[in-house]
Design an enzyme around this catalytic site. Structure first.
Site, PDB file in Angstrom:
ATOM      1  N   GLU A   1       1.874   3.633   2.143  1.00  0.00           N
ATOM      2  CA  GLU A   1       1.054   3.409   0.721  1.00  0.00           C
ATOM      3  C   GLU A   1      -0.115   2.235   0.997  1.00  0.00           C
ATOM      4  O   GLU A   1      -1.197   1.784   0.591  1.00  0.00           O
ATOM      5  CB  GLU A   1       0.845   4.040  -0.706  1.00  0.00           C
ATOM      6  CG  GLU A   1       1.650   2.532  -0.904  1.00  0.00           C
ATOM      7  CD  GLU A   1       3.777   2.561  -0.628  1.00  0.00           C
ATOM      8  OE1 GLU A   1       3.841   1.824  -1.372  1.00  0.00           O
ATOM      9  OE2 GLU A   1       3.452   3.599   0.258  1.00  0.00           O
ATOM     10  N   ARG A   2       0.621   1.537   2.012  1.00  0.00           N
ATOM     11  CA  ARG A   2      -0.281  -0.342   2.304  1.00  0.00           C
ATOM     12  C   ARG A   2      -1.343   0.292   3.456  1.00  0.00           C
ATOM     13  O   ARG A   2      -2.141  -0.751   3.266  1.00  0.00           O
ATOM     14  CB  ARG A   2       0.303  -1.058   2.065  1.00  0.00           C
ATOM     15  CG  ARG A   2       1.282  -1.253   1.169  1.00  0.00           C
ATOM     16  CD  ARG A   2       2.956  -2.208   1.446  1.00  0.00           C
ATOM     17  NE  ARG A   2       3.437  -2.430   0.453  1.00  0.00           N
ATOM     18  CZ  ARG A   2       4.209  -3.750  -0.117  1.00  0.00           C
ATOM     19  NH1 ARG A   2       4.830  -4.528   1.366  1.00  0.00           N
ATOM     20  NH2 ARG A   2       5.272  -4.096  -0.866  1.00  0.00           N
TER      21      ARG A   2
ATOM     22  N   SER B   1      13.548  -1.560   4.151  1.00  0.00           N
ATOM     23  CA  SER B   1      14.322  -2.735   3.377  1.00  0.00           C
ATOM     24  C   SER B   1      15.150  -1.851   3.507  1.00  0.00           C
ATOM     25  O   SER B   1      15.530  -0.566   3.007  1.00  0.00           O
ATOM     26  CB  SER B   1      13.153  -3.167   1.829  1.00  0.00           C
ATOM     27  OG  SER B   1      13.835  -1.841   1.153  1.00  0.00           O
TER      28      SER B   1
ATOM     29  N   CYS C   1      10.745  -6.674  11.788  1.00  0.00           N
ATOM     30  CA  CYS C   1      12.781  -6.767  11.588  1.00  0.00           C
ATOM     31  C   CYS C   1      13.397  -7.081  12.649  1.00  0.00           C
ATOM     32  O   CYS C   1      14.331  -7.486  12.515  1.00  0.00           O
ATOM     33  CB  CYS C   1      12.973  -5.221  11.206  1.00  0.00           C
ATOM     34  SG  CYS C   1      12.235  -3.938  12.936  1.00  0.00           S
TER      35      CYS C   1
ATOM     36  N   LYS D   1       4.819  10.515   6.311  1.00  0.00           N
ATOM     37  CA  LYS D   1       4.574  10.012   5.509  1.00  0.00           C
ATOM     38  C   LYS D   1       4.274   8.212   5.609  1.00  0.00           C
ATOM     39  O   LYS D   1       5.504   7.645   5.889  1.00  0.00           O
ATOM     40  CB  LYS D   1       5.247  10.022   4.126  1.00  0.00           C
ATOM     41  CG  LYS D   1       4.596   9.023   2.682  1.00  0.00           C
ATOM     42  CD  LYS D   1       5.710   8.895   2.138  1.00  0.00           C
ATOM     43  CE  LYS D   1       6.466   6.980   1.846  1.00  0.00           C
ATOM     44  NZ  LYS D   1       5.417   6.718   2.048  1.00  0.00           N
TER      45      LYS D   1
ATOM     46  N   GLU E   1      16.212 -12.013   3.440  1.00  0.00           N
ATOM     47  CA  GLU E   1      15.875 -11.549   4.375  1.00  0.00           C
ATOM     48  C   GLU E   1      13.886 -11.986   3.895  1.00  0.00           C
ATOM     49  O   GLU E   1      14.211 -11.354   3.068  1.00  0.00           O
ATOM     50  CB  GLU E   1      15.098 -10.172   5.072  1.00  0.00           C
ATOM     51  CG  GLU E   1      14.291 -10.111   6.319  1.00  0.00           C
ATOM     52  CD  GLU E   1      14.116  -8.176   6.334  1.00  0.00           C
ATOM     53  OE1 GLU E   1      13.836  -8.102   7.610  1.00  0.00           O
ATOM     54  OE2 GLU E   1      14.405  -6.890   6.025  1.00  0.00           O
TER      55      GLU E   1
ATOM     56  N   PHE F   1       4.755  -0.668   6.146  1.00  0.00           N
ATOM     57  CA  PHE F   1       3.834  -1.407   6.269  1.00  0.00           C
ATOM     58  C   PHE F   1       3.895  -1.980   7.612  1.00  0.00           C
ATOM     59  O   PHE F   1       2.568  -2.252   7.997  1.00  0.00           O
ATOM     60  CB  PHE F   1       3.665  -1.881   5.676  1.00  0.00           C
ATOM     61  CG  PHE F   1       3.654  -3.694   5.019  1.00  0.00           C
ATOM     62  CD1 PHE F   1       3.991  -4.497   5.751  1.00  0.00           C
ATOM     63  CD2 PHE F   1       5.225  -3.679   4.519  1.00  0.00           C
ATOM     64  CE1 PHE F   1       3.703  -5.866   5.769  1.00  0.00           C
ATOM     65  CE2 PHE F   1       5.630  -4.778   4.421  1.00  0.00           C
ATOM     66  CZ  PHE F   1       5.380  -5.901   5.016  1.00  0.00           C
TER      67      PHE F   1
END
Length: 522
Positions: free
Chosen positions: A199-200, A249, A304, A196, A404, A172
């Site tokens: 979805e956010r 993640s 990140c 893909k 994190e 996202f």
């Protein structure tokens, strides 16, 4: 006055966005065979503007039929696309890059609306992806093979060929950049890509699909599907998909790497991070503190490569009050506000998690010098905001250090020497990036040689390489001990497979008789 921005959806409809509820919510579509296809999904995921929590769109959990249709489209397209000349692919990529540049603001507006980052930061998101697309235009010199005459009248040549159908699972936090780490390199090398997006915030990816079609991508070369875990599992298990790129993640990435690899797929997975910066007493104080504040709190810490740990060497621990004053000067607000420096967190759940980690630091004995919990901008009382937070007196055993946080939180530790700072950094499980701030060339060189992180900045707080190089995190920031190869020469290698051809064309007509042993025509 609230800023109003107009941009077009992938279907061409215009609507005005000013952080108020839309009069009509448009459902996000799939993109299959170069068409925006309304989903027949039973399950839908509501997507909210992080600054207001107003509903923006519904994202489908693409049905099994839609997922299979995307794969079949890519499979049909692959034979023709792989046979398309490299010059033709290059021309399409030139057009694609030009269209991204022409739609820069539109892409950025979609990112700010769905993801929350400030508009100027969203433009940077687009730029870093655009740079990959523009670099991919050099494919005619990047994909050349090798040839060697290995014996009399015999030569061996090495060539790179596409894998076939490949997939990308995107996070996202960079809705344009990460898709653009994959789309240009995967397709210009002759593969067909199933993407893909998160979805956010899939809006930027859907605009990229529209631009790809306009640029001349044939049907099936790029397909976009949606959803959460069921879609990921489909990608991991479908036998037609040869390789998978993932950014996200550790928990998800390790799962994707393990299951995808078990199914015989190539998997590149860039995971979490805990990036350290060492601040030396001889550093340019103003430049270093400004850089640290920007790297720690920019994008609300949701990257990140965010600088999340400050290692203060020697007397630099006395610089903390000045750092805090700079952090206090950042404007936390909705991303479309002209003066905004820090936008909202992606979701209420993420906000709650960040605030719980801040609370844990307090409970474990750390000092909260600047507390961003409960922050509510006057114009955005319902948003997912966390203000810049600075935590000192942190130890390596505390939760705020080990996890994190993925928010605008900077944890600070003190050491006496450069060597101690290097040892502390190297002991951390993650190895995405690190930085040092110093005026000493010898100290910088010593740090560079002895630090274990994959991306090193010397007076550069976020040392992400430009696309002629490659993303080079290491340790637990990548899955399975593999390599992050999202662009640059390693990216081309990931999306291609090597073939060697050895040829013998005799220059004489002498009958050589039987040949029943290994070739040794010397």
């Amino acid at each position: 006055m609230t800023k109003t921005t107009e941009f077009k959806t992938p279907t061409g409809a215009s609507f005005f966005m000013n952080h108020k509820p839309l009069a009509r919510t448009l459902d996000t579509t799939n993109f299959i065979d170069n068409e925006f296809v309304a989903s027949s999904a039973v399950d839908w995921i509501d997507l909210h503007d992080p600054a207001t929590n107003n509903l923006v769109t519904r994202v489908p959990q693409s049905t099994d039929e839609e997922l299979h249709a995307a794969v079949e489209s890519a499979k049909r397209a692959f034979p023709t696309w792989r046979a398309t000349s490299i010059m033709a692919k290059q021309r399409i990529m030139f057009t694609f890059g030009n269209l991204i540049r022409a739609n820069w603001d539109r892409l950025a507006a979609s990112i700010t609306l769905e993801q929350g980052k400030t508009f100027k930061d969203a433009k940077g998101d687009v730029l870093r992806g655009l740079q990959v697309a523009e670099t991919a235009c050099g494919i005619t010199t990047q994909l050349t093979g090798e040839v060697l005459e290995v014996a009399k009248d015999m030569e061996t040549k090495s060539i790179r060929e596409p894998l076939g159908v490949v997939a990308a699972i995107c996070p996202f936090n960079f809705p344009a950049m990460i898709p653009l780490w994959c789309i240009p390199i995967a397709t210009v090398t002759g593969n067909c890509l199933i993407l893909k997006p998160s979805e956010r915030d899939p809006g930027a990816a859907m605009i990229l699909a529209e631009l790809a079609r306009e640029a001349g991508f044939p049907k099936g070369v790029l397909n976009i599907i949606h959803g959460a875990a069921p879609t990921v599992d489909f990608i991991l298990d479908d036998p037609a998909i040869q390789a998978i790129s993932f950014v996200g993640s550790n928990r998800a990435g390790e799962y994707i790497y393990t299951r995808g690899s078990a199914n015989g797929k190539r998997v590149q997975a860039n995971l979490g991070a805990k990036n350290h910066a060492l601040l030396l007493p001889d550093a340019d104080k103003d430049s270093a503190l400004n850089a640290i504040v920007g790297a720690a709190f920019g994008a609300a810490g949701q990257r990140c490569m965010a600088l999340s740990v400050l290692v203060m060497v020697g007397e630099t621990k006395s610089w903390l009050p000045e750092l805090i004053e700079r952090a206090k000067g950042l404007v936390v607000s909705g991303g479309f506000e002209k003066d905004a420096d820090v936008g909202p967190i992606i979701s209420p759940q993420s906000k709650a998690r960040i605030e719980s980690i801040i609370a844990s630091a307090e409970q474990e004995g750390a000092s909260i010098l600047l507390d961003g919990r409960g922050f509510k901008p006057e114009k955005y009382p319902n948003g997912n905001f966390v203000g810049p937070t600075v935590i000192s007196n942190v130890t390596t055993e505390m939760k705020c250090y080990k996890e994190e946080i993925f928010g605008p939180v900077l944890v600070c530790l003190s050491v006496d020497t450069l060597d101690e700072g290097i040892r502390l950094t190297n002991a951390n499980d993650y190895g995405n990036g690190t930085a040092i701030f110093t005026r000493s060339g010898s100290a910088a060189l010593y740090f560079q040689k002895n630090i274990e992180a994959g991306q090193v900045g010397i007076n550069v707080p976020i040392p992400v390489p430009l696309p002629m190089f490659s993303f080079t995190g290491n340790k637990k920031s990548i899955a399975g001990g593999g390599a992050n190869t999202f662009y640059g020469k390693p990216g081309l290698a990931f999306y291609t497979q090597q073939k060697t051809v050895t040829s013998l064309w005799r220059s004489d007509s002498i009958d050589t008789g039987k040949q029943v042993v290994m070739p040794s025509h010397l």
